[in-house]
Motif scaffolding. Structure first.
Motif, short mmCIF file in Angstrom:
data_model
loop_
_atom_site.label_atom_id
_atom_site.label_comp_id
_atom_site.label_asym_id
_atom_site.label_seq_id
_atom_site.Cartn_x
_atom_site.Cartn_y
_atom_site.Cartn_z
N LEU A 31 0.82 -1.21 0.00
CA LEU A 31 0.00 0.00 0.00
C LEU A 31 0.85 1.27 0.00
O LEU A 31 0.50 2.26 -0.64
N THR A 32 1.97 1.23 0.69
CA THR A 32 2.88 2.37 0.69
C THR A 32 3.47 2.59 -0.70
O THR A 32 3.54 3.73 -1.18
N GLY A 33 3.87 1.52 -1.35
CA GLY A 33 4.39 1.63 -2.71
C GLY A 33 3.34 2.13 -3.69
O GLY A 33 3.63 2.94 -4.57
N ALA A 34 2.10 1.66 -3.53
CA ALA A 34 1.02 2.13 -4.40
C ALA A 34 0.74 3.61 -4.19
O ALA A 34 0.48 4.34 -5.15
N GLY A 35 0.80 4.04 -2.95
CA GLY A 35 0.61 5.46 -2.67
C GLY A 35 1.72 6.31 -3.26
O GLY A 35 1.47 7.40 -3.79
N SER A 36 2.94 5.82 -3.18
CA SER A 36 4.07 6.53 -3.79
C SER A 36 3.92 6.61 -5.30
O SER A 36 4.18 7.64 -5.92
N PHE A 37 3.49 5.51 -5.91
CA PHE A 37 3.27 5.48 -7.36
C PHE A 37 2.21 6.49 -7.76
O PHE A 37 2.42 7.29 -8.68
N ALA A 38 1.07 6.47 -7.09
CA ALA A 38 -0.02 7.37 -7.44
C ALA A 38 0.36 8.83 -7.24
O ALA A 38 0.07 9.69 -8.09
#
Length: 56
Positions: A31-38
């Motif tokens: 979820l942290t990686g997805a937030g960084s991506f977005a």
């Protein structure tokens, strides 16, 4: 567009990996990686629209 996605994938992977290495659970690291991506995609698209001068 392709450069934005490549940079965003690298930022998301780095964010997720650092979160996981920091002791977070795997699901939280994803979820942290997805937030960084977005966040990276949104920021770079906004910068691109600003530099080109087009309205979406």
């Amino acid at each position: 567009m392709a450069i934005i996605l490549i940079v965003a994938v690298l930022a998301g992977a780095a964010g997720g990996l650092l979160s996981w290495l920091g002791g977070s659970a795997v699901a939280n690291a994803i979820l942290t990686g997805a937030g960084s991506f977005a966040g990276t995609v949104i920021l770079l698209l906004a910068i691109g629209y600003f530099l080109v001068g087009e309205k979406p």
